[in-house]
Design a protein around this motif. Sequence first.
Motif: not given
Length: 539
Positions: A205-229
């Motif tokens: 929740x905290x991650x999404x709250x902070x991301x939504x107030x910024x101009x995020x051009x890229x998401x990077x993580x190792x596993x795509x299941x993290x992005x799906x989550x």
Amino acid sequence: MKTSPIFPASGPRTYRFVKTVFFRQIKEFEWSLSHPREAQHRTFTDIMKRVRGTALEREYNLNRVRTLKDLRQAVPIQSYADVEPFVQRMLTGEARVLSREKIQGFVETSGTQSTPKLIPVTASWSAHIRRAQMLWVLGLLRDFPSISQGDICHIVSSASERHTRSGLPIGANTGRMVEALPRGMRQRFVFSGLPEMSDPDIRHYVHLRLALQRSVRMIVTANPSTIALYARKIGEYKDFLAKDLTRGTLCEGPASSLPDGIRHLIEPHLTKASCPLHWTLAGALPLSVVGCWTGGPARWFMDQFSTLLGGDVPVRDVGITASEGYFAIPLSSEWDGGVLWNQGEVLEFQDDHGNVHWGWELEEGQEYSLIVSSRNGLLRYAMRDRVRVTGFHASTPIISFVGKDGRFINAVGEKVTEEQLVLAIQGLEQVPLGFTAIIEWTETPRIHLGVEWNGISGVSPLELAEKFDAQLQIISVEYRSKRQSQRLGIPTVSFWNSGVYELFRNWKVENGAPDAQVKDCIVATKDEWQCLNRLSEGL
């Protein structure tokens, strides 16, 4: 035929600037692609300098090793069981065990095959991984220049989750890699400097709250299941997020349970923001590209990404990389995989007949198991990663990840890989949210699938089993042979309750797996299967 340079002189402004800063490294890299044998010999020479005067040198008489051929003759292929006694000595503070360099800490594997393993970190090993990272970033700046105009959501686990008795950090390599990047780059990471949050719902929740107030051009993580989550969570939390965004607060939904000490650290960074028109990652964030694994079991997510994200966003593989090092760098959207990092580790490849090859000896279309020798003292270490050669750039192979050796279904010699299981599921008319396979040892062995649907499936377990069986027979000739000879029975299917994979993910993290690196459970161990069943029954 002359090969075009990977990093041409012309390109977007930020790309040209970064290329100028790293001009010497880029020139050496492109030379290594045309001269892989010579580049690997230079890497070997540097590695051997760092094992001089160590316990490892004495164990294998490495003072006599002068060539790559000598290395093969002196050191047998190693497993972690061979390395662990050396690591245990290092944990007590003993110096010059695997490397003459000072040990800076340890990274922990995510435990795909067994309990987590500890890999030593040295300055030279870390520096060459950072060089590979910067080449990967430069490729992104060349192809997706808009990422230089916004922020980045870099989802990783902590580089310092615990410490040895002598005070050295133990953590995730993803977190360590982020901390090793230039400060100017890290300042654009949305989650940089955040305090640790053990509760996954609060953290998401905290991650999404902070991301939504910024101009995020890229998401990077190792596993795509993290992005799906996160793609599921943004829809689940949208009403809470809407209130916090418009008020500039962090107190709704899971954030209501945020400890006050952590809340006070985050609140100064909060701003008011308008709510997105569409509560999807692609609809709420101006994404230019997503970076994550795309090979092996990760292919399961690739066909679903546009639906999960809520729009078409390009995906760039983050590379053939693991806690043990960085082995191949994806530098083009036209490649299926990444080009070998000849300057990082000495790379060997074992075929199905047990023969071992150097990178310049590989054949396109063939599969091999990866063996690495690194600057941290791991010599001829069997990664148990299976890779496929998909092409070449100059004289250097491009490889893609197929799966882990040992993670396959093999009751009667069918050797069905995780990738083949994923392809069979992808061929169905209705694709489940997640699935896991195990061998069911009946009179005639068979594959047993556990499946979680996103809502109502409209298909019975028997129908799904029959369709899956037909798809897998098309994909795997060995599976078809065993089915036709009646040595394998038709698969069976169990439907698990909604939410089981999210609970399973949390269970893996609680048992030591770094949160951002939890592997997708395509082929389960007995313990993993029993855990999934228990979790489903509890929902």
